[in-house]
Design a protein around this motif. Sequence first.
Motif, PDB file in Angstrom:
ATOM      1  N   GLU A  12       3.335 -11.744   6.603  1.00  0.00           N
ATOM      2  CA  GLU A  12       3.443 -13.185   6.790  1.00  0.00           C
ATOM      3  C   GLU A  12       4.708 -13.511   7.581  1.00  0.00           C
ATOM      4  N   PHE A  13       4.737 -14.699   8.135  1.00  0.00           N
ATOM      5  CA  PHE A  13       5.957 -15.188   8.762  1.00  0.00           C
ATOM      6  C   PHE A  13       6.814 -15.810   7.665  1.00  0.00           C
ATOM      7  N   CYS A  14       7.970 -15.255   7.483  1.00  0.00           N
ATOM      8  CA  CYS A  14       8.871 -15.671   6.413  1.00  0.00           C
ATOM      9  C   CYS A  14      10.203 -16.058   7.030  1.00  0.00           C
ATOM     10  N   GLU A  15      10.589 -17.326   6.854  1.00  0.00           N
ATOM     11  CA  GLU A  15      11.871 -17.801   7.380  1.00  0.00           C
ATOM     12  C   GLU A  15      11.982 -17.514   8.880  1.00  0.00           C
ATOM     13  N   ASN A  16      10.921 -17.841   9.614  1.00  0.00           N
ATOM     14  CA  ASN A  16      10.853 -17.740  11.075  1.00  0.00           C
ATOM     15  C   ASN A  16      10.860 -16.310  11.604  1.00  0.00           C
ATOM     16  N   ARG A  17      10.481 -15.348  10.767  1.00  0.00           N
ATOM     17  CA  ARG A  17      10.370 -13.979  11.255  1.00  0.00           C
ATOM     18  C   ARG A  17       9.165 -13.313  10.600  1.00  0.00           C
ATOM     19  N   LEU A  18       8.556 -12.394  11.340  1.00  0.00           N
ATOM     20  CA  LEU A  18       7.420 -11.662  10.818  1.00  0.00           C
ATOM     21  C   LEU A  18       7.916 -10.576   9.870  1.00  0.00           C
ATOM     22  N   VAL A  19       7.370 -10.566   8.669  1.00  0.00           N
ATOM     23  CA  VAL A  19       7.715  -9.565   7.669  1.00  0.00           C
ATOM     24  C   VAL A  19       6.433  -8.827   7.300  1.00  0.00           C
ATOM     25  N   GLU A  20       6.472  -7.489   7.381  1.00  0.00           N
ATOM     26  CA  GLU A  20       5.303  -6.678   7.067  1.00  0.00           C
ATOM     27  C   GLU A  20       5.674  -5.557   6.105  1.00  0.00           C
ATOM     28  N   ILE A  21       4.751  -5.236   5.210  1.00  0.00           N
ATOM     29  CA  ILE A  21       4.879  -4.078   4.332  1.00  0.00           C
ATOM     30  C   ILE A  21       3.664  -3.189   4.578  1.00  0.00           C
ATOM     31  N   LEU A  22       3.932  -1.931   4.922  1.00  0.00           N
ATOM     32  CA  LEU A  22       2.875  -0.988   5.264  1.00  0.00           C
ATOM     33  C   LEU A  22       2.960   0.244   4.381  1.00  0.00           C
ATOM     34  N   ASP A  23       1.815   0.745   3.953  1.00  0.00           N
ATOM     35  CA  ASP A  23       1.719   2.002   3.221  1.00  0.00           C
ATOM     36  C   ASP A  23       1.156   3.081   4.118  1.00  0.00           C
ATOM     37  N   GLY A  24       1.691   4.300   3.972  1.00  0.00           N
ATOM     38  CA  GLY A  24       1.164   5.419   4.736  1.00  0.00           C
ATOM     39  C   GLY A  24       1.818   6.723   4.353  1.00  0.00           C
ATOM     40  N   GLY A  26       2.149   8.429   1.608  1.00  0.00           N
ATOM     41  CA  GLY A  26       2.979   8.455   0.411  1.00  0.00           C
ATOM     42  C   GLY A  26       4.216   7.606   0.459  1.00  0.00           C
ATOM     43  N   THR A  27       4.324   6.740   1.457  1.00  0.00           N
ATOM     44  CA  THR A  27       5.500   5.892   1.593  1.00  0.00           C
ATOM     45  C   THR A  27       5.093   4.426   1.704  1.00  0.00           C
ATOM     46  N   ARG A  28       6.047   3.570   1.435  1.00  0.00           N
ATOM     47  CA  ARG A  28       5.907   2.127   1.655  1.00  0.00           C
ATOM     48  C   ARG A  28       7.086   1.673   2.492  1.00  0.00           C
ATOM     49  N   SER A  29       6.797   0.916   3.563  1.00  0.00           N
ATOM     50  CA  SER A  29       7.840   0.542   4.519  1.00  0.00           C
ATOM     51  C   SER A  29       7.885  -0.957   4.720  1.00  0.00           C
ATOM     52  N   LEU A  30       9.098  -1.459   4.930  1.00  0.00           N
ATOM     53  CA  LEU A  30       9.336  -2.870   5.228  1.00  0.00           C
ATOM     54  C   LEU A  30       9.765  -2.995   6.681  1.00  0.00           C
ATOM     55  N   TYR A  31       9.038  -3.831   7.438  1.00  0.00           N
ATOM     56  CA  TYR A  31       9.345  -4.061   8.845  1.00  0.00           C
ATOM     57  C   TYR A  31       9.675  -5.526   9.067  1.00  0.00           C
ATOM     58  N   PHE A  32      10.623  -5.769   9.970  1.00  0.00           N
ATOM     59  CA  PHE A  32      10.937  -7.113  10.428  1.00  0.00           C
ATOM     60  C   PHE A  32      10.527  -7.236  11.891  1.00  0.00           C
ATOM     61  N   GLY A  33      10.061  -8.410  12.274  1.00  0.00           N
ATOM     62  CA  GLY A  33       9.800  -8.690  13.682  1.00  0.00           C
ATOM     63  C   GLY A  33       8.735  -7.841  14.324  1.00  0.00           C
ATOM     64  N   GLY A  34       7.878  -7.214  13.526  1.00  0.00           N
ATOM     65  CA  GLY A  34       6.773  -6.449  14.072  1.00  0.00           C
ATOM     66  C   GLY A  34       7.102  -5.040  14.519  1.00  0.00           C
ATOM     67  N   GLN A  35       8.395  -4.649  14.531  1.00  0.00           N
ATOM     68  CA  GLN A  35       8.731  -3.312  15.015  1.00  0.00           C
ATOM     69  C   GLN A  35       9.994  -2.704  14.403  1.00  0.00           C
ATOM     70  N   TYR A  36      10.807  -3.497  13.731  1.00  0.00           N
ATOM     71  CA  TYR A  36      12.090  -2.998  13.243  1.00  0.00           C
ATOM     72  C   TYR A  36      11.960  -2.537  11.795  1.00  0.00           C
ATOM     73  N   LEU A  37      12.044  -1.211  11.603  1.00  0.00           N
ATOM     74  CA  LEU A  37      11.955  -0.638  10.262  1.00  0.00           C
ATOM     75  C   LEU A  37      13.223  -0.969   9.493  1.00  0.00           C
ATOM     76  N   GLN A  38      13.066  -1.669   8.373  1.00  0.00           N
ATOM     77  CA  GLN A  38      14.226  -2.070   7.577  1.00  0.00           C
ATOM     78  C   GLN A  38      14.453  -1.142   6.395  1.00  0.00           C
ATOM     79  N   SER A  39      13.353  -0.677   5.792  1.00  0.00           N
ATOM     80  CA  SER A  39      13.484   0.158   4.604  1.00  0.00           C
ATOM     81  C   SER A  39      12.210   0.964   4.404  1.00  0.00           C
ATOM     82  N   ARG A  40      12.355   2.088   3.708  1.00  0.00           N
ATOM     83  CA  ARG A  40      11.191   2.933   3.402  1.00  0.00           C
ATOM     84  C   ARG A  40      11.396   3.566   2.035  1.00  0.00           C
ATOM     85  N   MET A  41      10.312   3.610   1.240  1.00  0.00           N
ATOM     86  CA  MET A  41      10.368   4.124  -0.120  1.00  0.00           C
ATOM     87  C   MET A  41       9.286   5.179  -0.324  1.00  0.00           C
TER      88      MET A  41
END
Length: 267
Positions: A12-24, A26-41
């Motif tokens: 979703e667009f959250c606070e004027n930026r695209l925020v995505e959570i993707l699974d793949g 065995g990991t879960r990743s948080l991306y900002f802006g459609g391309q910037y990896l912020q975190s991975r678990m």
Amino acid sequence: MTDSQHISVYREFCENRLVEILDGKGTRSLYFGGQYLQSRMALHAPHLLLLPYTHYMMFSLLLARKIERVLLIGLGAGSLVRFLHHHFPTCVIDAVDNSERIIKLAKGYFQLPTSHAIRVHCLDGNRFFEVAEPEIEYDMILLDAFDETGMATHIYAEPFIRSCATFLASGGLLISNLWSGGTRPAQDFDAELAPILPGGLLLPVPERGNVISIRSHHQPDWRRICRGKEQLLQLEKHYHIDFPQMVKVAMRHNLSIGQRLARLFSL
């Protein structure tokens, strides 16, 4: 960011930026802006640190005199909180983030631990220092305040760093994740810290754009850094972090050739 190897679990667009959570894989990743990896678990072991820059931030474990109280500016998906709480369950952790939505995502999608020792504050970093109890002293202050545009300018600034130094214990460490690919070179920012916190190390993360700055009221104790090989291997096994390699990087970028040789021969 979605492709055949990733499953979108949130977008979703959250606070004027695209925020995505993707699974793949065995990991879960948080991306900002459609391309910037912020975190991975790692879904099977959430406490593991998967991104290289977080390993280099935890190089500070070699220098820390004690880890009883930690402040984290920039929660993100909570990787550093999960790691520290797993290994130091009695450590009091204050995690500060100015986005209520990001805090909710960390709790709802990234297994942010629930504990009396973890206190999450939805505040701007400067505001946190304004309301914090003045007698509090932190053994570590970790700056990791990023979005898709780069380092948060009001956090990576001299007034904020002076506030950090005020709340830092005598033997405490200020650990900053810097981005060398930004318009402001990491070395320039780190140089501004020297008059405030004179003891320091710079750790460029190999094959990444991050540079980790570790600053303190005192010069780094290289005897703690250049430990015996067996000790470093034991730490590597315990924390799942390649301390032997990081020590080599620290020596290469912070010591002269003569100093490096002296350290090697003293082991």
